[in-house]
Motif scaffolding. Structure first.
Motif, PDB file in Angstrom:
ATOM      1  N   LEU A  92       0.816  -1.220   0.000  1.00 45.38           N
ATOM      2  CA  LEU A  92       0.000   0.000   0.000  1.00 45.38           C
ATOM      3  C   LEU A  92       0.848   1.267   0.000  1.00 45.38           C
ATOM      4  O   LEU A  92       0.352   2.338  -0.326  1.00 45.38           O
ATOM      5  CB  LEU A  92      -0.949  -0.003   1.197  1.00 45.38           C
ATOM      6  CG  LEU A  92      -2.013  -1.096   1.206  1.00 45.38           C
ATOM      7  CD1 LEU A  92      -2.833  -1.039   2.484  1.00 45.38           C
ATOM      8  CD2 LEU A  92      -2.905  -0.999  -0.015  1.00 45.38           C
ATOM      9  N   GLY A  93       2.125   1.152   0.358  1.00 44.89           N
ATOM     10  CA  GLY A  93       2.989   2.325   0.433  1.00 44.89           C
ATOM     11  C   GLY A  93       3.928   2.487  -0.743  1.00 44.89           C
ATOM     12  O   GLY A  93       4.802   3.354  -0.717  1.00 44.89           O
ATOM     13  N   ARG A  94       3.792   1.681  -1.767  1.00 49.45           N
ATOM     14  CA  ARG A  94       4.689   1.769  -2.925  1.00 49.45           C
ATOM     15  C   ARG A  94       4.621   3.140  -3.591  1.00 49.45           C
ATOM     16  O   ARG A  94       3.569   3.762  -3.667  1.00 49.45           O
ATOM     17  CB  ARG A  94       4.324   0.708  -3.962  1.00 49.45           C
ATOM     18  CG  ARG A  94       4.766  -0.663  -3.580  1.00 49.45           C
ATOM     19  CD  ARG A  94       4.492  -1.626  -4.703  1.00 49.45           C
ATOM     20  NE  ARG A  94       4.997  -2.940  -4.340  1.00 49.45           N
ATOM     21  CZ  ARG A  94       4.754  -4.016  -5.032  1.00 49.45           C
ATOM     22  NH1 ARG A  94       4.026  -3.961  -6.126  1.00 49.45           N
ATOM     23  NH2 ARG A  94       5.239  -5.166  -4.645  1.00 49.45           N
ATOM     24  N   ILE A  97       2.102   5.036  -7.231  1.00 49.42           N
ATOM     25  CA  ILE A  97       0.698   4.637  -7.325  1.00 49.42           C
ATOM     26  C   ILE A  97      -0.152   5.892  -7.174  1.00 49.42           C
ATOM     27  O   ILE A  97       0.034   6.671  -6.246  1.00 49.42           O
ATOM     28  CB  ILE A  97       0.331   3.603  -6.238  1.00 49.42           C
ATOM     29  CG1 ILE A  97       1.174   2.347  -6.409  1.00 49.42           C
ATOM     30  CG2 ILE A  97      -1.152   3.257  -6.290  1.00 49.42           C
ATOM     31  CD1 ILE A  97       1.018   1.341  -5.289  1.00 49.42           C
ATOM     32  N   GLU A 101      -6.018   5.121  -6.685  1.00 51.04           N
ATOM     33  CA  GLU A 101      -5.812   3.687  -6.512  1.00 51.04           C
ATOM     34  C   GLU A 101      -5.312   3.368  -5.105  1.00 51.04           C
ATOM     35  O   GLU A 101      -5.741   2.408  -4.483  1.00 51.04           O
ATOM     36  CB  GLU A 101      -4.835   3.159  -7.565  1.00 51.04           C
ATOM     37  CG  GLU A 101      -5.473   2.917  -8.916  1.00 51.04           C
ATOM     38  CD  GLU A 101      -5.926   4.181  -9.613  1.00 51.04           C
ATOM     39  OE1 GLU A 101      -5.272   5.228  -9.458  1.00 51.04           O
ATOM     40  OE2 GLU A 101      -6.960   4.120 -10.304  1.00 51.04           O
ATOM     41  N   ARG A 102      -4.394   4.181  -4.607  1.00 52.07           N
ATOM     42  CA  ARG A 102      -3.872   3.969  -3.243  1.00 52.07           C
ATOM     43  C   ARG A 102      -5.018   4.037  -2.225  1.00 52.07           C
ATOM     44  O   ARG A 102      -5.135   3.220  -1.336  1.00 52.07           O
ATOM     45  CB  ARG A 102      -2.816   5.024  -2.929  1.00 52.07           C
ATOM     46  CG  ARG A 102      -2.162   4.858  -1.572  1.00 52.07           C
ATOM     47  CD  ARG A 102      -1.170   5.992  -1.303  1.00 52.07           C
ATOM     48  NE  ARG A 102      -0.216   6.198  -2.367  1.00 52.07           N
ATOM     49  CZ  ARG A 102       0.943   5.547  -2.475  1.00 52.07           C
ATOM     50  NH1 ARG A 102       1.276   4.666  -1.579  1.00 52.07           N
ATOM     51  NH2 ARG A 102       1.761   5.801  -3.476  1.00 52.07           N
ATOM     52  N   TRP A 105      -7.377   0.888  -2.644  1.00 48.93           N
ATOM     53  CA  TRP A 105      -6.784  -0.329  -2.075  1.00 48.93           C
ATOM     54  C   TRP A 105      -6.797  -0.282  -0.551  1.00 48.93           C
ATOM     55  O   TRP A 105      -7.123  -1.253   0.107  1.00 48.93           O
ATOM     56  CB  TRP A 105      -5.359  -0.507  -2.565  1.00 48.93           C
ATOM     57  CG  TRP A 105      -5.236  -0.727  -4.037  1.00 48.93           C
ATOM     58  CD1 TRP A 105      -6.245  -1.019  -4.922  1.00 48.93           C
ATOM     59  CD2 TRP A 105      -4.049  -0.642  -4.796  1.00 48.93           C
ATOM     60  NE1 TRP A 105      -5.737  -1.130  -6.186  1.00 48.93           N
ATOM     61  CE2 TRP A 105      -4.391  -0.904  -6.144  1.00 48.93           C
ATOM     62  CE3 TRP A 105      -2.719  -0.372  -4.492  1.00 48.93           C
ATOM     63  CZ2 TRP A 105      -3.451  -0.915  -7.172  1.00 48.93           C
ATOM     64  CZ3 TRP A 105      -1.786  -0.390  -5.512  1.00 48.93           C
ATOM     65  CH2 TRP A 105      -2.152  -0.650  -6.836  1.00 48.93           C
ATOM     66  N   ARG A 106      -6.444   0.878   0.003  1.00 44.75           N
ATOM     67  CA  ARG A 106      -6.396   0.998   1.452  1.00 44.75           C
ATOM     68  C   ARG A 106      -7.798   0.846   2.055  1.00 44.75           C
ATOM     69  O   ARG A 106      -7.990   0.150   3.034  1.00 44.75           O
ATOM     70  CB  ARG A 106      -5.783   2.328   1.868  1.00 44.75           C
ATOM     71  CG  ARG A 106      -5.750   2.444   3.380  1.00 44.75           C
ATOM     72  CD  ARG A 106      -4.617   3.194   3.967  1.00 44.75           C
ATOM     73  NE  ARG A 106      -3.286   3.015   3.512  1.00 44.75           N
ATOM     74  CZ  ARG A 106      -2.370   2.240   4.124  1.00 44.75           C
ATOM     75  NH1 ARG A 106      -2.708   1.526   5.161  1.00 44.75           N
ATOM     76  NH2 ARG A 106      -1.147   2.191   3.687  1.00 44.75           N
TER      77      ARG A 106
END
Length: 192
Positions: A92-94, A97, A101-102, A105-106
């Protein structure tokens, strides 16, 4: 049962399922029909037919088990494991992104909601102070999802001051006319 009726006919007397030759015929048909299927499918079909055979025996229509040549297949244990918190945090921290989208996903991870429920959220359904939102569940029931700090930090950035419209908008204007509820009034961007 439908497959059995297709093979042996709807008006076939139950005596066709008696004897050794009948057991061989039923086994050959079953293996031809579902032999290449997964163990779970084979076992489910076998369970259904076994239940029918048991009921037929209880009624006195047959004496023997026509499925006696067939055996349940062993089902392999599911060895997949869930990701630990560190692995999830890394994903999640990449870098690179997009915020949308982040955030998606979170929120999916923290709320355990279905993607269709989260993607259908409107800004006015969010309770930012209490970190929760009303969603429409599969089947139409209304329920509440909750989220944690990661989502709470990203959400204001994603909303960017918007007070209505869809939470998750696209990066472009809608190409086709959308219902007003699916378009953000301020930017004209469509949802999803």
């Amino acid at each position: 049962m439908r497959a059995l009726t297709e093979k042996f006919g709807p008006y076939t007397p139950m005596t066709v399922f008696e004897g050794e030759a009948a057991a061989d015929r039923v086994a050959a048909w079953f293996i031809e029909r579902w032999g290449s299927a997964s163990a779970a499918t084979v076992n489910a079909r076998l369970n259904a037919l076994s239940s029918a055979g048991g009921w037929w025996r209880d009624q006195g229509w047959i004496i023997e088990d026509p499925l006696r040549r067939l055996k349940r297949r062993p089902v392999e244990a599911d060895r997949t494991r869930s990701l630990d918190r560190g692995e999830v945090a890394e994903l999640l921290g990449r870098e690179g992104i997009a915020l949308r989208e982040r955030m998606l996903w979170r929120l999916l991870y923290e709320s355990a909601a279905r993607s269709s429920e989260v993607l259908g959220l409107d800004v006015d359904e969010l309770d930012l102070r209490n970190r929760r939102a009303r969603v429409r569940r599969k089947g139409g029931a209304v329920d509440v999802i909750v989220w944690r700090t990661g989502t709470a930090r990203l959400l204001p950035r994603l909303l960017d001051g918007r007070r209505s419209g869809p939470v998750f908008t696209t990066d472009r204007r809608a190409r086709v006319e959308l219902p007003p509820a699916d378009v953000d009034a301020g930017s004209g961007k469509g949802s999803r």
